[in-house]
Design a protein around this motif. Structure first.
Motif, PDB file in Angstrom:
ATOM      1  N   GLU A   1      22.609 -24.647   2.941  1.00  0.00           N
ATOM      2  CA  GLU A   1      23.379 -23.625   3.285  1.00  0.00           C
ATOM      3  C   GLU A   1      23.508 -22.448   2.001  1.00  0.00           C
ATOM      4  N   SER A   2      23.917 -23.032   0.951  1.00  0.00           N
ATOM      5  CA  SER A   2      24.044 -22.382  -0.289  1.00  0.00           C
ATOM      6  C   SER A   2      22.768 -21.783  -0.759  1.00  0.00           C
ATOM      7  N   ALA A   3      21.521 -22.638  -0.601  1.00  0.00           N
ATOM      8  CA  ALA A   3      20.396 -21.857  -1.015  1.00  0.00           C
ATOM      9  C   ALA A   3      19.781 -20.664   0.082  1.00  0.00           C
TER      10      ALA A   3
ATOM     11  N   ASN B   1      27.509 -21.311  11.999  1.00  0.00           N
ATOM     12  CA  ASN B   1      26.396 -21.690  11.204  1.00  0.00           C
ATOM     13  C   ASN B   1      25.111 -20.408  11.454  1.00  0.00           C
ATOM     14  N   ILE B   2      25.684 -19.325  11.131  1.00  0.00           N
ATOM     15  CA  ILE B   2      25.026 -17.893  11.146  1.00  0.00           C
ATOM     16  C   ILE B   2      24.986 -17.421   9.713  1.00  0.00           C
ATOM     17  N   PRO B   3      24.039 -17.287   9.033  1.00  0.00           N
ATOM     18  CA  PRO B   3      24.117 -16.674   7.503  1.00  0.00           C
ATOM     19  C   PRO B   3      24.438 -15.057   7.857  1.00  0.00           C
TER      20      PRO B   3
ATOM     21  N   ARG C   1      29.852 -16.031   1.444  1.00  0.00           N
ATOM     22  CA  ARG C   1      30.817 -17.115   1.237  1.00  0.00           C
ATOM     23  C   ARG C   1      30.027 -18.182   0.621  1.00  0.00           C
ATOM     24  N   PRO C   2      31.034 -19.245  -0.145  1.00  0.00           N
ATOM     25  CA  PRO C   2      30.166 -20.488  -0.586  1.00  0.00           C
ATOM     26  C   PRO C   2      29.679 -21.237   0.640  1.00  0.00           C
ATOM     27  N   GLY C   3      28.434 -21.696   0.446  1.00  0.00           N
ATOM     28  CA  GLY C   3      27.796 -22.484   1.253  1.00  0.00           C
ATOM     29  C   GLY C   3      28.588 -23.974   1.196  1.00  0.00           C
TER      30      GLY C   3
ATOM     31  N   LEU D   1      19.391 -14.654   0.672  1.00  0.00           N
ATOM     32  CA  LEU D   1      19.734 -13.317   1.200  1.00  0.00           C
ATOM     33  C   LEU D   1      20.464 -12.484   0.183  1.00  0.00           C
ATOM     34  N   LEU D   2      21.170 -12.808  -0.552  1.00  0.00           N
ATOM     35  CA  LEU D   2      21.523 -12.073  -1.936  1.00  0.00           C
ATOM     36  C   LEU D   2      20.282 -11.488  -2.645  1.00  0.00           C
TER      37      LEU D   2
END
Length: 335
Positions: A167-169, A205-207, A160-162, A174-175
């Motif tokens: 969060e985005s980074a 707030n869990i990736p 999902r978008p951060g 992960l990707l």
């Protein structure tokens, strides 16, 4: 404070070692007044460290993830770990047994029911247990999907978008570590993205990383291999399997799904003839396919066009099509 839930299990998530049992989902029927439905569960723990929650069978007709997690659960010993693995290879067990996207008990689409409800339908109870009992234990979540019986997907990973740059980074990392050939960032606007497992994890707030590994209710060898290798890379990256041997991730092409214009939908009933292949680069205005009208033999086929340019991420698997069916989804480079 312990979460209120009607689901229970003999598994002690804090115990050391390897435990195999099930979640017990209460379900009272004509022939089983005090019955419960088993949801297979494996918990492996070795000392302090991070926890990964690994899920498949969120949709029952998606198989690469189920096989990947079954293989992993058998392979891993407590001595391999630093921390904890919680593995649920058949999360929506009634749907898995039926080979369906949704549960045959309540027609519940689990990945559209988060965060669920403790006193709701069986599918809502599963979503609630994951949200309120398992998520608080987890430091990272992987939810393995494929296209199911209605779609075929290019092997890919998505997040999902951060909500923040940090969060985005973290999600982009992960990707990169998972290493799918194509990765995309999407809010799921075309399919109820606010009520998915990944959305519920993000709210806490869990990736969370999701996959699309194949489709058409078949098992893709390429998709299975990607799932197995990608999970290993993520678990090594997180420090949970520090000694596991991994294959180096290839570069991933990060893309985005630009809202509803990225989708091509059927507007009438008929036989769908696609004009583009999975992974093909297409342009806005290009012919996407035709729908042939068996009800009206003399009526010309309806021609459909792509609204957006990009790469074909998924394509409808069955040829028989009804109004509202998704025929294509297109991704564009994220930049």
């Amino acid at each position: 404070m312990q979460a209120i839930t009607r689901i229970w299990t003999p598994v002690d998530f804090n115990a050391e070692g390897k435990q195999t049992d099930c979640l017990r989902l209460p379900h009272s029927t004509d022939v089983s007044a005090y019955g419960w439905i088993p949801i297979p569960l494996v918990c492996i723990r070795n000392g302090e460290g991070p926890t990964a929650l690994l899920v498949s069978g969120n949709h029952g007709d998606e198989y690469e993830g189920q096989v990947a997690l079954l293989n992993l659960a058998r392979m891993i010993s407590p001595s391999d770990l630093r921390g904890r693995l919680i593995i649920l290879p058949a999360l929506n067990y009634p749907a898995v047994v039926a080979g369906r996207r949704v549960s045959p008990i309540d027609e519940g689409n689990l990945n559209r029911m988060f965060p669920g409800g403790a006193f709701g339908s069986p599918t809502q109870m599963i979503a609630h247990y994951v949200s309120e009992v398992l998520f608080p234990l987890a430091d990272v979540v992987i939810d393995l999907h494929s296209g199911g019986r209605s779609l075929q997907y290019v092997p890919s990973a998505l997040v999902r978008p951060g909500r923040t740059d940090e969060e985005s980074a973290r999600l982009r990392k992960l990707l990169e570590v998972f290493g799918a050939p194509i990765s995309f960032v999407t809010d799921g606007a075309g399919g109820g993205g606010l009520t998915t497992l990944a959305a519920a994890a993000q709210d806490k707030n869990i990736p969370a990383l999701t996959t699309e590994l194949g489709g058409g209710s078949t098992l893709s060898r390429n998709g299975l291999e990607l799932a197995e290798q990608g999970i290993r890379r993520v678990l090594k990256h997180c420090g949970i399997l520090p000694r596991i041997v991994i294959e180096k991730a290839r570069a991933t092409r990060v893309m985005k799904v630009a809202g509803r214009s990225a989708f091509v939908y059927a507007r009438s009933r008929g036989i769908f003839e696609p004009a583009a292949k999975l992974g093909e680069e297409v342009q806005a205005g290009q012919v996407a396919g035709s729908i042939h009208h068996f009800d009206w033999p003399m009526r010309p086929p309806e021609t459909l066009h792509f609204e957006a340019s990009g790469v074909v991420a998924c394509r409808r698997a069955p040829s028989l099509t009804n109004p509202g069916d998704c025929l294509f989804k297109v991704m564009a480079d994220a930049g």
